[in-house]
Enzyme design. Structure first.
Site, short mmCIF file in Angstrom:
data_model
loop_
_atom_site.label_atom_id
_atom_site.label_comp_id
_atom_site.label_asym_id
_atom_site.label_seq_id
_atom_site.Cartn_x
_atom_site.Cartn_y
_atom_site.Cartn_z
N ASP A 23 0.90 -1.14 0.00
CA ASP A 23 0.00 0.00 0.00
C ASP A 23 0.94 1.19 0.00
OD1 ASP A 23 -1.41 2.27 0.82
OD2 ASP A 23 -2.93 1.06 1.81
N HIS A 24 1.09 1.85 -1.14
CA HIS A 24 2.21 2.80 -1.25
C HIS A 24 2.07 3.98 -0.28
CE1 HIS A 24 -0.39 5.20 -3.89
NE2 HIS A 24 0.43 6.20 -3.71
N HIS A 56 -5.73 2.86 1.31
CA HIS A 56 -5.00 4.03 1.82
C HIS A 56 -5.70 4.71 3.00
CE1 HIS A 56 -2.92 3.27 -1.80
NE2 HIS A 56 -3.59 4.05 -2.60
#
Ligand code: BG6
Length: 525
Positions: free
Chosen positions: A185-186, A248
């Site tokens: 999950d960047h 996010h």
């Protein structure tokens, strides 16, 4: 204490190396890590994709990408050549077992050449439907066996609902051990997101007030001014809830709401996040409309340009019912957060690109100042700006200078830019390095992913079953009216970004310059 080690040798295999992610994010991030000497001397990147490229063409393409997307800009000849030697490309079909036999041979050759047993990372930068077949092939080719030195990296979306995520977890964990799987999950790699843990748990100042006694509510906004760009095909099947909230936004919520971990260790931190996800009050189907709002953008003005409606974007169905905006009200049923609402919102084609968490405190319990002194009274507020400002703001009341007693809100501001000369690394630099070091702290464990799906499932199901009245917000506005209502019903309102950010909405200004967004009317001064 877990001991994460920089590997002495590593081979990184990128499946989907000719695609967008490799070009925009992975190779530029690897190049920046190389420049900063974070990569081991014995390091190789093997790109695999269907396209008929050879090593030379691949290197050339990657050099252009680095020039365009690395935060360092264009690569210099000498450093590029040193890096490019480590890049190679295999044009191959992911469904062909021979591809994997050949890959295994290549990795063995590297081990032999380096005279060691290198870390092997398989990065799946592919469309989601290829994850399972590639993992199966890796398993069949016996490339998944070595638990200590083999890692699998998977991009989001991880499944498209709870059932598919569980099924995918089941398949993957039959081939790989959970400890080998890195679900990206960047957002968790962003400097300011990582700083939430430092801010909360490396300071004694905030923890005593971090609960229902002092906090009125929390707002998490992840707003984008871009539309779906060239990703209409993917996005139209996903929508804002799947694309942003399930991952996010819920991860941000976990970092704000979690209990203090005992140690900075992957499983300990992930356990604490899981506790939060488990405590999120589930939404009953007949209550979805009270807790969730969806929207889809119509045509409108962004940065002085008239932009099309979502339904007119390439790859999008002309009668699409996909949401490009979602707002949620969630409660966390535990001692710390009982009855404190967490308001989440995200959307495309909103007036600005801004990701911010606002912790709104309750008013001071007793008002001892005369009403004439407290005209612009605001309770304390803490804002964590994840982007674009990368900073933290604390709003407090102060006596205004002058002979009359007059109080007003003032801001104490910390920004990374002012505090440090070093620019923040890109999230992918951080995350790729973590994978190489074997540190899974910032990655999603299987139970986290599944619980996050459980949170959004009642909303997804209800929305799928009821046709929306779309489009319901013009591009360049803060979403549909119902999103405002979600808060006005609770006698609250969405807060504008706490830091000045560039407003992208509106018709072309006379001088064509985007105007700074007013922040509660406070940046006029
Ligand atoms: C991705 C979503 O995960 O995050 C995109 O798929 C979104 O739709 C992007 O645009 C936003 O990331 P960032 O880092 O630009 O805030």
């Amino acid at each position: 204490m877990e001991n994460y080690r920089y590997p002495e040798a590593a081979g990184l295999v990128i499946f989907g190396a000719a695609g967008d992610l490799a070009r925009r994010k992975l190779v530029p991030a690897l190049y920046d890590l190389f420049l900063d000497r974070y990569l081991p001397e014995r390091f190789a990147i093997i790109g695999i994709d269907l396209q008929p490229l050879n090593d030379e063409r691949f290197r050339q393409r990657m050099r252009e990408s680095v020039g365009q997307f690395s935060r360092r800009g264009k690569a210099e000849d000498a450093t590029w050549h040193a890096f490019a030697q480590r890049l190679s490309f295999v044009s191959a079909n992911f469904s062909d077992p021979a591809t994997f036999t050949h890959l295994g041979q290549q990795l063995n050759d590297l081990d032999e050449h380096w005279n060691t047993r290198a870390i092997r990372v398989f990065y799946l930068a592919t469309p989601p439907m290829l994850v399972e077949p590639i993992a199966q092939q890796l398993g069949k080719a016996r490339l998944a066996r070595d638990r200590k030195r083999t890692r699998l990296v998977i991009e989001k979306p991880f499944g498209s609902d709870l059932a598919s995520a569980c099924a995918l977890n089941q398949v993957l964990t039959e081939i790989f051990d959970e400890s080998q799987i890195y679900r990206i999950d960047h957002y968790l790699g962003k400097e300011t997101v990582q700083n939430i843990l430092a801010f909360r748990f490396a300071n004694a100042l905030f923890e005593p007030i971090w609960d229902r006694r002092y906090i009125d509510h929390v707002q998490i906004t992840v707003a984008e001014s871009i539309g779906v760009e060239h990703r209409g095909g993917y996005y139209d099947r996903a929508g804002a809830l799947r694309d942003m909230v399930q991952n996010h936004l819920l991860q941000l919520l976990c970092l704000i709401a979690m209990e203090p971990p005992v140690a900075f260790e992957a499983d300990e931190i992930r356990n604490k996040k899981v506790d939060v996800l488990q405590a999120i009050r589930s939404i009953e189907p007949d209550e979805v409309h009270l807790f969730a709002v969806r929207g889809q953008y119509d045509a409108g003005w962004i940065a002085g340009t008239w932009v099309p409606a979502y339904r007119s974007e390439p790859g999008v169905a002309p009668d699409s019912a996909t949401e490009t905006f979602a707002a949620l009200k969630l409660f966390i049923d535990n001692w710390r957060w009982q009855d404190v609402p967490f308001y989440l919102r995200t959307g495309k084609r909103l007036p600005a690109r801004v990701s911010e968490v606002v912790i709104q405190l309750r008013p001071a319990p007793h008002q001892l100042f005369p009403p004439s002194a407290v005209g612009d009274w605001q309770p304390n507020r803490l804002a964590i700006n994840i982007q674009p400002v990368e900073g933290i703001l604390i709003r407090f009341q102060a006596k205004q200078p002058g002979l009359r007693l007059c109080l007003g809100p003032e801001d104490m501001i910390f920004t990374y830019k002012q505090a440090f000369e070093t620019p923040s690394p890109d999230a992918y630099e951080t995350l790729l390095l973590d994978v190489l070091r074997g540190d899974a702290t910032q990655f999603m464990r299987s139970d986290q992913v599944e619980l996050a799906w459980s949170v959004v499932m009642p909303i997804l199901d209800m929305w799928a079953a009821t046709p929306p009245d779309f489009p319901n917000y013009p591009a360049g506005t803060w979403g549909p009216e119902a999103a405002e209502m979600l808060l006005t019903r609770d006698a609250r309102r969405w807060l504008l970004p706490s830091f000045p950010v560039t407003q992208q909405s509106g018709m072309p200004a006379a001088n064509q310059q985007p105007t700074p967004l007013l922040v509660d009317g406070r940046h006029k001064r």
